[in-house]
Scaffold this motif. Structure first.
Motif, PDB file in Angstrom:
ATOM      1  N   GLU A 104       0.852  -1.177   0.000  1.00  0.00           N
ATOM      2  CA  GLU A 104       0.000   0.000   0.000  1.00  0.00           C
ATOM      3  C   GLU A 104       0.894   1.234   0.000  1.00  0.00           C
ATOM      4  OE1 GLU A 104      -2.046  -0.793   3.597  1.00  0.00           O
ATOM      5  OE2 GLU A 104      -3.526  -2.129   2.669  1.00  0.00           O
ATOM      6  N   PRO A 105       1.362   1.660  -1.176  1.00  0.00           N
ATOM      7  CA  PRO A 105       2.314   2.782  -1.226  1.00  0.00           C
ATOM      8  C   PRO A 105       1.728   4.075  -0.678  1.00  0.00           C
ATOM      9  CG  PRO A 105       2.222   1.586  -3.320  1.00  0.00           C
ATOM     10  CD  PRO A 105       1.086   1.097  -2.500  1.00  0.00           C
ATOM     11  N   HIS A 106       0.422   4.289  -0.863  1.00  0.00           N
ATOM     12  CA  HIS A 106      -0.187   5.528  -0.387  1.00  0.00           C
ATOM     13  C   HIS A 106      -0.214   5.593   1.133  1.00  0.00           C
ATOM     14  CE1 HIS A 106      -3.236   2.423  -0.677  1.00  0.00           C
ATOM     15  NE2 HIS A 106      -4.022   3.087   0.150  1.00  0.00           N
ATOM     16  N   LEU A 107      -0.104   4.440   1.787  1.00  0.00           N
ATOM     17  CA  LEU A 107      -0.061   4.399   3.252  1.00  0.00           C
ATOM     18  C   LEU A 107       1.334   4.091   3.777  1.00  0.00           C
ATOM     19  CD1 LEU A 107      -3.353   2.401   3.946  1.00  0.00           C
ATOM     20  CD2 LEU A 107      -3.023   4.888   4.014  1.00  0.00           C
ATOM     21  N   GLY A 108       2.252   3.749   2.869  1.00  0.00           N
ATOM     22  CA  GLY A 108       3.602   3.400   3.299  1.00  0.00           C
ATOM     23  C   GLY A 108       3.659   2.084   4.044  1.00  0.00           C
ATOM     24  N   ARG A 109       2.777   1.140   3.671  1.00  0.00           N
ATOM     25  CA  ARG A 109       2.714  -0.137   4.380  1.00  0.00           C
ATOM     26  C   ARG A 109       2.756  -1.294   3.403  1.00  0.00           C
ATOM     27  NH1 ARG A 109      -2.393   0.722   8.351  1.00  0.00           N
ATOM     28  NH2 ARG A 109      -3.385   0.609   6.296  1.00  0.00           N
ATOM     29  N   VAL A 110       3.118  -2.451   3.921  1.00  0.00           N
ATOM     30  CA  VAL A 110       3.145  -3.675   3.142  1.00  0.00           C
ATOM     31  C   VAL A 110       2.569  -4.792   3.997  1.00  0.00           C
ATOM     32  CG1 VAL A 110       5.496  -4.210   3.898  1.00  0.00           C
ATOM     33  CG2 VAL A 110       4.614  -5.250   1.810  1.00  0.00           C
ATOM     34  N   GLN A 111       1.835  -5.693   3.388  1.00  0.00           N
ATOM     35  CA  GLN A 111       1.251  -6.831   4.102  1.00  0.00           C
ATOM     36  C   GLN A 111       2.016  -8.088   3.733  1.00  0.00           C
ATOM     37  OE1 GLN A 111      -2.998  -7.140   4.777  1.00  0.00           O
ATOM     38  NE2 GLN A 111      -2.997  -9.226   3.983  1.00  0.00           N
ATOM     39  N   LEU A 112       2.521  -8.783   4.732  1.00  0.00           N
ATOM     40  CA  LEU A 112       3.277 -10.006   4.560  1.00  0.00           C
ATOM     41  C   LEU A 112       2.458 -11.193   5.047  1.00  0.00           C
ATOM     42  CD1 LEU A 112       6.754  -8.800   5.919  1.00  0.00           C
ATOM     43  CD2 LEU A 112       5.862  -8.630   3.599  1.00  0.00           C
ATOM     44  N   VAL A 113       2.708 -12.346   4.446  1.00  0.00           N
ATOM     45  CA  VAL A 113       1.980 -13.555   4.811  1.00  0.00           C
ATOM     46  C   VAL A 113       2.948 -14.721   4.883  1.00  0.00           C
ATOM     47  CG1 VAL A 113       1.403 -14.042   2.387  1.00  0.00           C
ATOM     48  CG2 VAL A 113       0.019 -15.043   4.212  1.00  0.00           C
ATOM     49  N   ARG A 119      -0.647 -13.347   8.836  1.00  0.00           N
ATOM     50  CA  ARG A 119      -0.458 -12.093   8.134  1.00  0.00           C
ATOM     51  C   ARG A 119      -0.013 -11.003   9.091  1.00  0.00           C
ATOM     52  NH1 ARG A 119      -4.279 -14.766   5.226  1.00  0.00           N
ATOM     53  NH2 ARG A 119      -4.159 -14.548   2.942  1.00  0.00           N
ATOM     54  N   GLU A 120       0.865 -10.132   8.588  1.00  0.00           N
ATOM     55  CA  GLU A 120       1.331  -8.994   9.370  1.00  0.00           C
ATOM     56  C   GLU A 120       1.430  -7.785   8.451  1.00  0.00           C
ATOM     57  OE1 GLU A 120       1.931  -8.485  12.469  1.00  0.00           O
ATOM     58  OE2 GLU A 120       1.801 -10.517  13.280  1.00  0.00           O
ATOM     59  N   ARG A 121       1.045  -6.632   8.980  1.00  0.00           N
ATOM     60  CA  ARG A 121       1.217  -5.375   8.263  1.00  0.00           C
ATOM     61  C   ARG A 121       2.393  -4.628   8.866  1.00  0.00           C
ATOM     62  NH1 ARG A 121      -4.500  -2.321   6.852  1.00  0.00           N
ATOM     63  NH2 ARG A 121      -5.148  -3.699   5.150  1.00  0.00           N
ATOM     64  N   MET A 122       3.286  -4.161   8.004  1.00  0.00           N
ATOM     65  CA  MET A 122       4.473  -3.449   8.457  1.00  0.00           C
ATOM     66  C   MET A 122       4.680  -2.230   7.571  1.00  0.00           C
ATOM     67  SD  MET A 122       7.025  -6.685   9.008  1.00  0.00           S
ATOM     68  CE  MET A 122       6.487  -8.132   9.935  1.00  0.00           C
ATOM     69  N   THR A 123       5.362  -1.249   8.103  1.00  0.00           N
ATOM     70  CA  THR A 123       5.651  -0.053   7.324  1.00  0.00           C
ATOM     71  C   THR A 123       6.915  -0.261   6.503  1.00  0.00           C
ATOM     72  OG1 THR A 123       6.985   0.928   9.101  1.00  0.00           O
ATOM     73  CG2 THR A 123       4.621   1.388   9.107  1.00  0.00           C
ATOM     74  N   PHE A 124       7.025   0.495   5.422  1.00  0.00           N
ATOM     75  CA  PHE A 124       8.226   0.433   4.599  1.00  0.00           C
ATOM     76  C   PHE A 124       9.468   0.770   5.430  1.00  0.00           C
ATOM     77  CE2 PHE A 124       5.661   1.553   0.553  1.00  0.00           C
ATOM     78  CZ  PHE A 124       5.224   0.237   0.477  1.00  0.00           C
ATOM     79  N   ARG A 125       9.321   1.760   6.316  1.00  0.00           N
ATOM     80  CA  ARG A 125      10.477   2.191   7.123  1.00  0.00           C
ATOM     81  C   ARG A 125      10.948   1.070   8.038  1.00  0.00           C
ATOM     82  NH1 ARG A 125      10.116   7.725  10.438  1.00  0.00           N
ATOM     83  NH2 ARG A 125      10.149   8.473   8.273  1.00  0.00           N
TER      84      ARG A 125
END
Length: 305
Positions: A104-113, A119-125
């Motif tokens: 989700e580039p507009h939120l700066g997040r990525v979802q990993l599985v 599943r976990e959501r983490m920020t790009f940073r």
């Protein structure tokens, strides 16, 4: 640590010693004392921690040993090494295998599985700065080619291998002046005057080759796969040759077709197109029995089967 972030000089050469000593995990004070110049070593250690060439073992107490976080001896960990976050890419985070499911580039997040569905959501940073994050070796290939067999010369269609070898001969003549690629076994008259590396530059040799190919008869050049070759085309071919060898010189249309994709029956295709046409400009969809046909798993099987 912030005061040491711009520490560039290392007159005593302590950084390689500190990185080598930290491989097995040592405490901050032990690492500094091991160099024999503790005050200067402490400043260098703070710089290495700031630049993420060293990391702290978060599994233990904050005063625990320092662990090497520079990708197992391959230099500092950079953001480019961990930010392949396209869907389907693999990451290893704290020793656990993850797959990028969605970003989700507009939120700066990525979802990993994980394989078990976790599943976990983490920020790009967070992913970029994590010292124990690296690309998965199981999914190291890029883009659409991930998981596919790499092209080989055996995939060339009949009669195209000779044309690919001819392209490679022209590229080798531009690169080193010899079509065979071996300066110790030159062909007749090699190197030619316009391709002698001792008297010409690479740029001049490329322009000479472009002029030479442009002088060919258009029908003859097209038959040999050398039609419309420009300066940038030579550079693109050369880059592909260096990466993939002989098959890098081949046109993609010369390779055999893939195994194809799963096809659907005419009824399913008709239902899919009908649903698309019906819902193209609608915000709410009401499924009819005909529409549900496209969602049935057995609809993809041939009725005779």
């Amino acid at each position: 640590m912030a005061s040491r972030r711009r520490l560039r000089s290392d007159p005593l050469g302590l950084r390689p010693v500190l990185l080598a000593e930290a491989t097995g995990g040592r405490r901050f004070g032990e690492l500094a004392a091991a160099t024999g110049c503790e005050p200067v070593a402490r400043a260098q250690l703070l710089h290495l921690l700031w630049s993420r060439q060293l990391g702290v073992d978060l599994a233990g107490p904050l005063g625990g040993p320092l662990a090497r976080a520079a990708r197992w001896g391959e230099g500092p960990l950079t953001a480019a090494a961990v930010l392949d976050l396209s869907p389907g890419a693999g990451l290893v985070l704290d020793g656990t295998e993850w797959t990028v499911e969605r970003r989700e580039p507009h939120l700066g997040r990525v979802q990993l599985v994980q394989d078990d569905g976790t599943r976990e959501r983490m920020t790009f940073r967070f992913v970029a700065n994590h010292p124990q994050c690296r690309p998965s070796s199981r999914m190291s290939s890029a883009g659409a080619d991930r998981g596919r067999q790499r092209e080989a010369s055996e995939d060339l269609k009949a009669g195209r291998l000779e044309l690919t070898e001819l392209r490679m001969a022209h590229l080798l003549e531009v690169a080193i002046g010899f079509r065979s690629g071996d300066p110790f076994h030159p062909g007749p008259g090699e190197p030619r005057a316009g391709y002698d590396p001792a008297t010409t530059t690479l740029t001049k040799r490329r322009h000479t080759k472009v002029a030479e190919l442009a002088a060919l008869d258009s029908a003859h050049a097209t038959l040999l796969g050398l039609g419309s070759v420009g300066y940038r085309t030579l550079i693109r071919w050369e880059n592909a040759r260096r990466r993939f060898g002989l098959v890098g010189c081949a046109d993609d249309r010369w390779l055999r077709r893939g195994g194809g994709t799963r096809t659907v029956s005419a009824e399913v295709r008709e239902a899919v197109l009908a649903v698309r046409e019906k819902t193209k400009r609608m915000a709410k969809v009401v499924m009819t029995p005909r529409d549900r046909l496209a969602l049935r798993p057995d609809a993809f099987l041939d009725r005779k089967g």
